[in-house]
Design a protein around this motif. Structure first.
Motif, PDB file in Angstrom:
ATOM      1  N   LYS A   1       0.835  -1.200   0.000  1.00 48.18           N
ATOM      2  CA  LYS A   1       0.000   0.000   0.000  1.00 48.18           C
ATOM      3  C   LYS A   1       0.874   1.257   0.000  1.00 48.18           C
ATOM      4  N   SER A   2       2.007   1.192   0.701  1.00 52.51           N
ATOM      5  CA  SER A   2       2.914   2.336   0.694  1.00 52.51           C
ATOM      6  C   SER A   2       3.552   2.501  -0.681  1.00 52.51           C
ATOM      7  N   LEU A   3       3.866   1.393  -1.340  1.00 57.05           N
ATOM      8  CA  LEU A   3       4.406   1.458  -2.705  1.00 57.05           C
ATOM      9  C   LEU A   3       3.399   2.097  -3.656  1.00 57.05           C
ATOM     10  N   LEU A   4       2.135   1.737  -3.485  1.00 55.48           N
ATOM     11  CA  LEU A   4       1.082   2.318  -4.315  1.00 55.48           C
ATOM     12  C   LEU A   4       1.021   3.840  -4.108  1.00 55.48           C
ATOM     13  N   SER A   5       1.040   4.266  -2.861  1.00 57.18           N
ATOM     14  CA  SER A   5       1.004   5.709  -2.575  1.00 57.18           C
ATOM     15  C   SER A   5       2.224   6.412  -3.137  1.00 57.18           C
TER      16      SER A   5
ATOM     17  N   ARG B   1       4.048   5.473  -5.697  1.00 53.36           N
ATOM     18  CA  ARG B   1       3.943   5.516  -7.164  1.00 53.36           C
ATOM     19  C   ARG B   1       2.955   6.580  -7.615  1.00 53.36           C
ATOM     20  N   LYS B   2       1.956   6.858  -6.779  1.00 52.58           N
ATOM     21  CA  LYS B   2       0.994   7.905  -7.100  1.00 52.58           C
ATOM     22  C   LYS B   2       1.526   9.291  -6.741  1.00 52.58           C
ATOM     23  N   GLY B   3       2.728   9.338  -6.142  1.00 53.65           N
ATOM     24  CA  GLY B   3       3.351  10.617  -5.828  1.00 53.65           C
ATOM     25  C   GLY B   3       3.045  11.164  -4.447  1.00 53.65           C
ATOM     26  N   ASP B   4       2.443  10.359  -3.579  1.00 51.07           N
ATOM     27  CA  ASP B   4       2.097  10.814  -2.236  1.00 51.07           C
ATOM     28  C   ASP B   4       3.050  10.178  -1.216  1.00 51.07           C
TER      29      ASP B   4
ATOM     30  N   ILE C   1       3.911   2.809   5.815  1.00 50.71           N
ATOM     31  CA  ILE C   1       5.098   2.096   6.296  1.00 50.71           C
ATOM     32  C   ILE C   1       5.038   1.977   7.816  1.00 50.71           C
ATOM     33  N   LYS C   2       4.632   3.052   8.485  1.00 48.61           N
ATOM     34  CA  LYS C   2       4.486   3.002   9.948  1.00 48.61           C
ATOM     35  C   LYS C   2       3.450   1.957  10.352  1.00 48.61           C
ATOM     36  N   GLU C   3       2.372   1.891   9.594  1.00 48.88           N
ATOM     37  CA  GLU C   3       1.337   0.889   9.860  1.00 48.88           C
ATOM     38  C   GLU C   3       1.897  -0.522   9.642  1.00 48.88           C
ATOM     39  N   ALA C   4       2.688  -0.689   8.598  1.00 41.50           N
ATOM     40  CA  ALA C   4       3.301  -1.994   8.317  1.00 41.50           C
ATOM     41  C   ALA C   4       4.213  -2.414   9.462  1.00 41.50           C
ATOM     42  N   LYS C   5       4.931  -1.457  10.039  1.00 37.86           N
ATOM     43  CA  LYS C   5       5.836  -1.766  11.148  1.00 37.86           C
ATOM     44  C   LYS C   5       5.078  -2.314  12.354  1.00 37.86           C
ATOM     45  N   ARG C   6       3.847  -1.879  12.534  1.00 37.69           N
ATOM     46  CA  ARG C   6       3.031  -2.395  13.645  1.00 37.69           C
ATOM     47  C   ARG C   6       2.783  -3.896  13.520  1.00 37.69           C
ATOM     48  N   PHE C   7       2.775  -4.388  12.284  1.00 34.77           N
ATOM     49  CA  PHE C   7       2.483  -5.799  12.038  1.00 34.77           C
ATOM     50  C   PHE C   7       3.749  -6.615  11.758  1.00 34.77           C
ATOM     51  N   CYS C   8       4.902  -6.028  12.034  1.00 35.98           N
ATOM     52  CA  CYS C   8       6.189  -6.707  11.812  1.00 35.98           C
ATOM     53  C   CYS C   8       6.504  -7.614  12.992  1.00 35.98           C
ATOM     54  N   TYR C   9       6.923  -8.832  12.683  1.00 35.91           N
ATOM     55  CA  TYR C   9       7.251  -9.764  13.755  1.00 35.91           C
ATOM     56  C   TYR C   9       8.609 -10.416  13.559  1.00 35.91           C
ATOM     57  N   SER C  10       9.436  -9.830  12.687  1.00 33.81           N
ATOM     58  CA  SER C  10      10.803 -10.339  12.528  1.00 33.81           C
ATOM     59  C   SER C  10      11.737  -9.165  12.270  1.00 33.81           C
ATOM     60  N   ARG C  11      12.966  -9.333  12.696  1.00 34.21           N
ATOM     61  CA  ARG C  11      13.965  -8.275  12.543  1.00 34.21           C
ATOM     62  C   ARG C  11      14.230  -7.975  11.068  1.00 34.21           C
ATOM     63  N   SER C  12      14.312  -9.019  10.249  1.00 35.15           N
ATOM     64  CA  SER C  12      14.619  -8.803   8.830  1.00 35.15           C
ATOM     65  C   SER C  12      13.517  -8.009   8.141  1.00 35.15           C
ATOM     66  N   GLU C  13      12.282  -8.312   8.470  1.00 36.59           N
ATOM     67  CA  GLU C  13      11.166  -7.577   7.875  1.00 36.59           C
ATOM     68  C   GLU C  13      11.177  -6.118   8.331  1.00 36.59           C
ATOM     69  N   LEU C  14      11.495  -5.904   9.600  1.00 35.97           N
ATOM     70  CA  LEU C  14      11.569  -4.551  10.132  1.00 35.97           C
ATOM     71  C   LEU C  14      12.708  -3.765   9.472  1.00 35.97           C
ATOM     72  N   ASP C  15      13.837  -4.417   9.231  1.00 36.60           N
ATOM     73  CA  ASP C  15      14.963  -3.768   8.546  1.00 36.60           C
ATOM     74  C   ASP C  15      14.566  -3.309   7.147  1.00 36.60           C
ATOM     75  N   ILE C  16      13.838  -4.155   6.436  1.00 38.73           N
ATOM     76  CA  ILE C  16      13.376  -3.809   5.088  1.00 38.73           C
ATOM     77  C   ILE C  16      12.483  -2.570   5.135  1.00 38.73           C
ATOM     78  N   LEU C  17      11.558  -2.558   6.084  1.00 36.15           N
ATOM     79  CA  LEU C  17      10.646  -1.414   6.199  1.00 36.15           C
ATOM     80  C   LEU C  17      11.378  -0.140   6.612  1.00 36.15           C
ATOM     81  N   GLU C  18      12.368  -0.261   7.486  1.00 33.29           N
ATOM     82  CA  GLU C  18      13.134   0.922   7.890  1.00 33.29           C
ATOM     83  C   GLU C  18      13.938   1.479   6.717  1.00 33.29           C
TER      84      GLU C  18
END
Length: 168
Positions: A114-118, A120-123, A131-148
């Motif tokens: 969803k963040s990629l979509l936004s 790409r739309k320029g927002d 991305i902040k919302e995605a971090k709330r649902f992160c449950y692994s360090r590697s996934e959190l690193d990608i989002l950061e």
């Protein structure tokens, strides 16, 4: 038949994307045993969209996978990525909203889409919120690193505030 199909599906998954010849052989065997297997159809969609960059054919396989098993949690993420690559933003947005309601899906991945979509739309500001919302649902360090890392990338795209220098 399911065990044989699974054997070939896992072989195809193991070969993807490094040995496409073997991957396609195994995938075709898996689909010959069970032509409506959502995971095999999804992987075929990935072959077309990620490797061959044939997004329209990839979309057909993803659509077939979704029709075959609407509750398969593996398909939406890759389908959304295909839609984004093909600039089908309205379809991607609808699929994201549907995917976020699916039980058992990785919501961090979907919010990242969803963040990629936004973005790409320029927002970029909205992309940061997702991305902040995605971090709330992160449950692994590697996934959190990608989002950061994504968060830093998007922040760098935001316009810098102008500062005025005072004249002496």
């Amino acid at each position: 038949m399911t065990l044989t199909k699974n054997k070939y599906y896992f072989e195809a998954l193991d070969y993807f994307p490094y040995n496409m010849s073997e991957c396609l052989d195994a995938l075709n065997y898996a689909l010959s045993y069970e032509p409506e297997d959502a995971d095999s159809l999804c992987l075929m969609g990935r072959v077309y969209s990620e490797v061959l960059k044939d997004y329209e054919t990839g979309k057909k396989y993803f659509e077939e996978a979704m029709q075959s098993n609407i509750s398969n949690v593996n398909t939406p993420k890759f389908y959304i990525e295909c839609l984004l690559s093909n600039e089908d933003y309205d379809e991607a947005e609808k699929l994201i909203e549907y995917a976020l309601k699916m039980k058992g899906i990785d919501k961090a991945e979907i919010y990242n889409c969803k963040s990629l979509l936004s973005e790409r739309k320029g927002d970029s500001k909205q992309a940061l919120e997702y991305i902040k919302e995605a971090k709330r649902f992160c449950y692994s360090r590697s996934e959190l690193d990608i989002l950061e890392d994504r968060e830093k990338l998007v922040q760098n795209k935001l316009p810098k505030p102008r500062t005025r220098k005072k004249a002496d």
